[in-house]
Design a protein around this motif. Structure first.
Motif, mmCIF file in Angstrom:
data_model
loop_
_atom_site.group_PDB
_atom_site.id
_atom_site.type_symbol
_atom_site.label_atom_id
_atom_site.label_comp_id
_atom_site.label_asym_id
_atom_site.label_seq_id
_atom_site.Cartn_x
_atom_site.Cartn_y
_atom_site.Cartn_z
ATOM 1 N N TYR A 64 67.724 36.521 30.648
ATOM 2 C CA TYR A 64 68.152 35.141 30.812
ATOM 3 C C TYR A 64 67.007 34.230 30.407
ATOM 4 O O TYR A 64 65.845 34.646 30.374
ATOM 5 N N GLN A 91 65.873 29.976 31.004
ATOM 6 C CA GLN A 91 66.198 28.671 31.570
ATOM 7 C C GLN A 91 65.317 27.602 30.946
ATOM 8 O O GLN A 91 64.205 27.880 30.479
ATOM 9 N N TYR A 112 63.763 23.629 31.770
ATOM 10 C CA TYR A 112 63.490 22.664 32.815
ATOM 11 C C TYR A 112 62.886 21.408 32.201
ATOM 12 O O TYR A 112 62.236 21.451 31.151
ATOM 13 N N GLN A 165 60.233 18.244 33.265
ATOM 14 C CA GLN A 165 59.239 17.841 34.258
ATOM 15 C C GLN A 165 58.689 16.464 33.907
ATOM 16 O O GLN A 165 58.193 16.247 32.806
ATOM 17 N N GLY A 220 57.975 17.833 40.374
ATOM 18 C CA GLY A 220 58.267 19.223 40.089
ATOM 19 C C GLY A 220 59.292 19.343 38.976
ATOM 20 O O GLY A 220 60.025 18.393 38.688
ATOM 21 N N PRO A 221 59.358 20.508 38.330
ATOM 22 C CA PRO A 221 60.367 20.721 37.279
ATOM 23 C C PRO A 221 61.785 20.608 37.832
ATOM 24 O O PRO A 221 62.035 20.940 38.990
ATOM 25 N N PHE A 224 65.757 21.790 36.940
ATOM 26 C CA PHE A 224 66.575 22.720 36.159
ATOM 27 C C PHE A 224 67.577 21.966 35.284
ATOM 28 O O PHE A 224 68.229 21.022 35.740
ATOM 29 N N LEU A 235 70.822 27.187 31.816
ATOM 30 C CA LEU A 235 70.570 28.620 31.821
ATOM 31 C C LEU A 235 71.417 29.252 30.733
ATOM 32 O O LEU A 235 72.586 28.884 30.574
ATOM 33 N N LEU A 280 60.102 22.533 29.686
ATOM 34 C CA LEU A 280 59.559 23.873 29.896
ATOM 35 C C LEU A 280 60.653 24.908 29.678
ATOM 36 O O LEU A 280 61.767 24.747 30.191
ATOM 37 N N TYR A 325 63.425 34.891 31.813
ATOM 38 C CA TYR A 325 63.418 35.648 33.066
ATOM 39 C C TYR A 325 63.492 37.135 32.772
ATOM 40 O O TYR A 325 64.451 37.624 32.194
ATOM 41 N N ASN A 368 60.550 38.283 36.866
ATOM 42 C CA ASN A 368 60.303 36.998 37.494
ATOM 43 C C ASN A 368 60.272 35.937 36.397
ATOM 44 O O ASN A 368 60.311 36.264 35.223
ATOM 45 N N PHE A 369 60.178 34.703 36.819
ATOM 46 C CA PHE A 369 60.123 33.634 35.827
ATOM 47 C C PHE A 369 58.720 33.517 35.259
ATOM 48 O O PHE A 369 57.738 33.535 35.982
ATOM 49 N N PHE A 395 56.895 30.817 32.826
ATOM 50 C CA PHE A 395 57.088 29.516 32.196
ATOM 51 C C PHE A 395 56.204 29.365 30.972
ATOM 52 O O PHE A 395 55.050 29.800 30.956
ATOM 53 N N GLY A 396 56.747 28.707 29.968
ATOM 54 C CA GLY A 396 55.951 28.332 28.821
ATOM 55 C C GLY A 396 55.060 27.150 29.148
ATOM 56 O O GLY A 396 55.189 26.546 30.215
ATOM 57 N N PRO A 397 54.162 26.787 28.214
ATOM 58 C CA PRO A 397 53.222 25.689 28.466
ATOM 59 C C PRO A 397 53.882 24.315 28.419
ATOM 60 O O PRO A 397 53.300 23.337 28.898
ATOM 61 N N TYR A 446 54.335 28.663 42.813
ATOM 62 C CA TYR A 446 53.751 28.582 41.488
ATOM 63 C C TYR A 446 52.482 27.739 41.541
ATOM 64 O O TYR A 446 52.373 26.803 42.341
ATOM 65 N N GLN A 454 49.445 22.830 31.563
ATOM 66 C CA GLN A 454 50.038 24.163 31.428
ATOM 67 C C GLN A 454 51.339 24.238 32.210
ATOM 68 O O GLN A 454 51.635 23.397 33.055
ATOM 69 N N GLY A 455 52.103 25.277 31.914
ATOM 70 C CA GLY A 455 53.321 25.506 32.682
ATOM 71 C C GLY A 455 53.009 26.166 34.018
ATOM 72 O O GLY A 455 51.904 26.674 34.230
ATOM 73 N N PRO A 456 53.951 26.139 34.940
ATOM 74 C CA PRO A 456 53.746 26.797 36.236
ATOM 75 C C PRO A 456 53.514 28.295 36.076
ATOM 76 O O PRO A 456 54.179 28.944 35.268
ATOM 77 N N LEU A 516 53.357 24.442 43.461
ATOM 78 C CA LEU A 516 54.776 24.138 43.513
ATOM 79 C C LEU A 516 55.531 25.213 44.270
ATOM 80 O O LEU A 516 55.260 26.403 44.125
ATOM 81 N N GLN A 555 66.032 27.410 39.745
ATOM 82 C CA GLN A 555 64.990 27.143 40.722
ATOM 83 C C GLN A 555 64.987 25.640 41.034
ATOM 84 O O GLN A 555 64.978 24.818 40.122
ATOM 85 N N PHE A 602 62.747 22.841 42.570
ATOM 86 C CA PHE A 602 61.337 22.642 42.884
ATOM 87 C C PHE A 602 61.106 21.439 43.792
ATOM 88 O O PHE A 602 61.808 20.419 43.697
ATOM 89 N N GLY A 603 60.093 21.568 44.626
ATOM 90 C CA GLY A 603 59.536 20.413 45.305
ATOM 91 C C GLY A 603 58.570 19.707 44.360
ATOM 92 O O GLY A 603 58.352 20.153 43.224
ATOM 93 N N ASP A 604 57.994 18.622 44.825
ATOM 94 C CA ASP A 604 57.063 17.873 43.985
ATOM 95 C C ASP A 604 55.624 18.357 44.132
ATOM 96 O O ASP A 604 54.713 17.774 43.530
#
Lengths: 109, 113
Positions: free
Chosen positions: A32, A34, A36, A38, A43-44, A46, A49, A89, A93, A96-97, A99-101, B35, B41-43, B90, B102, B104-106
């Protein structure tokens, strides 16, 4: 080790145009993926997916493709607006997830 | 409905100290993940907990630990803080483990002096 690359740190486009963001991954085969969004200091959030057996997924002005042969996902925002300006982002998956930069998109009025 | 809440929002510590960060998931969510996000950078995945058990662990040293409580809230603990631990931490919750959106909180902004 798993590696994820997203095209250019920053992408600037004119309002109304289509933004295309790229996510490439190596050394694993996610089932999968996803995407996101940000915003600074938040926070990111969603967005979409897509599963490995789906070629394309759409949600309003957003479209995601997933090519498991190329190990690549494309994220499109059509009719872009200044409010779409954010960092996007991708997160393939596996177990676990990961994430890209991120790509920082700026939509200019 | 309340989203994911994290506390504190900001924290300043010195090297060698210990820190505890807290997270309350969305009601009904049983999975919590932590995270670390460094600027630009990403998480980076640290832990996932589901039904109070650790279900996944990222490539972080043993100074990092976490737990999940019966009400599904979670704590992240970091011992012997280093300058490199400065980051946004995070927390994300989801309905279940596995591939789920997912939420997320802030985050908690941790600064190490």
């Amino acid at each position: 080790s798993q590696k994820i690359e997203q095209n250019s740190e920053a992408l600037n486009i004119q309002e109304g145009k289509t933004a295309t963001l790229t996510c490439n991954y190596t050394n694993y085969s996610p089932a999968y993926l996803q995407w996101y969004r940000q915003d600074p200091g938040r926070g990111p959030v969603f967005l979409l997916l897509i599963r490995e057996n789906e070629k394309e997924k759409r949600k309003e002005r957003l479209k995601v493709t997933f090519d498991t042969t190329l190990k690549q996902s494309l994220f499109h925002i059509t009719a872009s607006q200044p409010a779409d300006s954010a960092t996007y982002l991708c997160a393939p998956y596996g177990q676990n997830f990961v994430f890209g930069p991120g790509t920082r998109l700026s939509v200019l009025p | 409905d309340a989203g994911v809440t994290q506390s504190p929002t900001h924290l300043i510590k010195t090297r060698g100290q210990h820190v505890t960060l807290r997270c309350s998931p969305i009601s009904g969510h049983k999975s919590v993940s932590w995270y670390q996000q460094v600027l630009g950078q990403g998480p980076q995945f640290i832990f996932q907990y589901y039904e109070k058990e650790e279900r996944g662990r990222g490539n972080f040293p043993d100074r990092f630990s976490a737990r999940q409580f019966p009400n599904y809230s979670s704590e992240l603990n970091v011992n012997a803080l280093l300058l490199g631990d400065s980051a946004l931490y995070l927390c994300a919750s989801s309905l279940a483990r596995g591939n789920q959106p997912q939420h997320f909180g802030d985050g908690t902004r941790l600064s190490i002096l």
